[in-house]
Motif scaffolding. Structure first.
Motif, PDB file in Angstrom:
ATOM      1  N   CYS A 106       0.813  -1.231   0.000  1.00 29.29           N
ATOM      2  CA  CYS A 106       0.000   0.000   0.000  1.00 29.29           C
ATOM      3  C   CYS A 106       0.841   1.272   0.000  1.00 29.29           C
ATOM      4  O   CYS A 106       0.299   2.366  -0.125  1.00 29.29           O
ATOM      5  N   GLY A 107       2.140   1.126   0.168  1.00 30.51           N
ATOM      6  CA  GLY A 107       3.026   2.280   0.068  1.00 30.51           C
ATOM      7  C   GLY A 107       3.252   3.060   1.348  1.00 30.51           C
ATOM      8  O   GLY A 107       3.988   4.045   1.348  1.00 30.51           O
ATOM      9  N   THR A 108       2.644   2.659   2.455  1.00 31.05           N
ATOM     10  CA  THR A 108       2.883   3.373   3.708  1.00 31.05           C
ATOM     11  C   THR A 108       4.280   3.051   4.217  1.00 31.05           C
ATOM     12  O   THR A 108       4.788   1.947   4.018  1.00 31.05           O
ATOM     13  N   HIS A 109       4.871   4.015   4.886  1.00 28.21           N
ATOM     14  CA  HIS A 109       6.215   3.822   5.426  1.00 28.21           C
ATOM     15  C   HIS A 109       6.515   4.939   6.416  1.00 28.21           C
ATOM     16  O   HIS A 109       5.824   5.960   6.433  1.00 28.21           O
ATOM     17  N   GLY A 110       7.520   4.724   7.241  1.00 25.11           N
ATOM     18  CA  GLY A 110       7.943   5.778   8.157  1.00 25.11           C
ATOM     19  C   GLY A 110       8.464   5.239   9.471  1.00 25.11           C
ATOM     20  O   GLY A 110       8.844   4.070   9.578  1.00 25.11           O
ATOM     21  N   ASP A 111       8.456   6.107  10.480  1.00 27.68           N
ATOM     22  CA  ASP A 111       8.912   5.743  11.816  1.00 27.68           C
ATOM     23  C   ASP A 111       7.693   5.564  12.729  1.00 27.68           C
ATOM     24  O   ASP A 111       6.552   5.573  12.260  1.00 27.68           O
ATOM     25  N   LEU A 112       7.935   5.419  14.021  1.00 26.95           N
ATOM     26  CA  LEU A 112       6.816   5.208  14.950  1.00 26.95           C
ATOM     27  C   LEU A 112       5.834   6.370  14.951  1.00 26.95           C
ATOM     28  O   LEU A 112       4.624   6.163  15.024  1.00 26.95           O
ATOM     29  N   THR A 113       6.342   7.577  14.851  1.00 32.07           N
ATOM     30  CA  THR A 113       5.451   8.737  14.841  1.00 32.07           C
ATOM     31  C   THR A 113       4.493   8.665  13.664  1.00 32.07           C
ATOM     32  O   THR A 113       3.279   8.825  13.814  1.00 32.07           O
ATOM     33  N   SER A 114       5.025   8.400  12.484  1.00 27.62           N
ATOM     34  CA  SER A 114       4.144   8.337  11.307  1.00 27.62           C
ATOM     35  C   SER A 114       3.219   7.123  11.357  1.00 27.62           C
ATOM     36  O   SER A 114       2.086   7.186  10.885  1.00 27.62           O
ATOM     37  N   PHE A 115       3.664   6.011  11.967  1.00 27.22           N
ATOM     38  CA  PHE A 115       2.801   4.839  12.128  1.00 27.22           C
ATOM     39  C   PHE A 115       1.531   5.228  12.879  1.00 27.22           C
ATOM     40  O   PHE A 115       0.421   4.923  12.455  1.00 27.22           O
ATOM     41  N   PHE A 116       1.698   5.927  14.005  1.00 24.09           N
ATOM     42  CA  PHE A 116       0.537   6.306  14.809  1.00 24.09           C
ATOM     43  C   PHE A 116      -0.247   7.458  14.207  1.00 24.09           C
ATOM     44  O   PHE A 116      -1.448   7.542  14.398  1.00 24.09           O
ATOM     45  N   GLN A 117       0.406   8.336  13.479  1.00 25.86           N
ATOM     46  CA  GLN A 117      -0.332   9.387  12.781  1.00 25.86           C
ATOM     47  C   GLN A 117      -1.303   8.751  11.794  1.00 25.86           C
ATOM     48  O   GLN A 117      -2.451   9.173  11.680  1.00 25.86           O
TER      49      GLN A 117
END
Length: 113
Positions: free
Chosen positions: A80-91
């Motif tokens: 699905c293209g999502t990615h990032g760190d913990l902050t972006s995971f919860f955002q």
């Protein structure tokens, strides 16, 4: 007429800026929280070499598309293209703004603001 040095030279014109308090806090959260342990609370993960894999909570696919890399402290889902760190995971997961997520993760990590 020639100019001294390259046109885009910033030498001597700018000083290095100190990191913002928010960036310092996000770095401490990132260092103090185990991304695998935190994401594992939301979706089961299994070890697969250097990565951990599990079902992505951001789309309906039942496969193990989510990849979590503890070494880099990042996640990504090629499906699905999502990615990032913990902050972006919860955002993405809780649809909250960065400030709220950072505050909650700081509390979880025991990091003072």
């Amino acid at each position: 007429m020639t100019r001294p040095g390259p046109l885009n030279s910033n030498e001597g014109n700018q000083r290095e800026e100190a990191p913002s308090p928010t960036n310092i806090l996000r770095r401490r959260i990132r260092e103090d929280l185990d991304i695998v342990a935190v994401i594992r609370d939301y979706t089961p993960l299994r070890a697969d070499g250097d990565l951990f894999r599990g079902r992505c909570p951001f789309h309906a696919d039942a496969g193990e598309a989510l990849e979590v890399c503890p070494k880099r402290r990042l996640f990504r889902c090629p499906a699905c293209g999502t990615h990032g760190d913990l902050t972006s995971f919860f955002q993405l997961l809780d649809r909250m703004d960065q400030t709220t997520v950072t505050r909650q993760l700081a509390e979880l990590a025991g990091v003072s603001q």
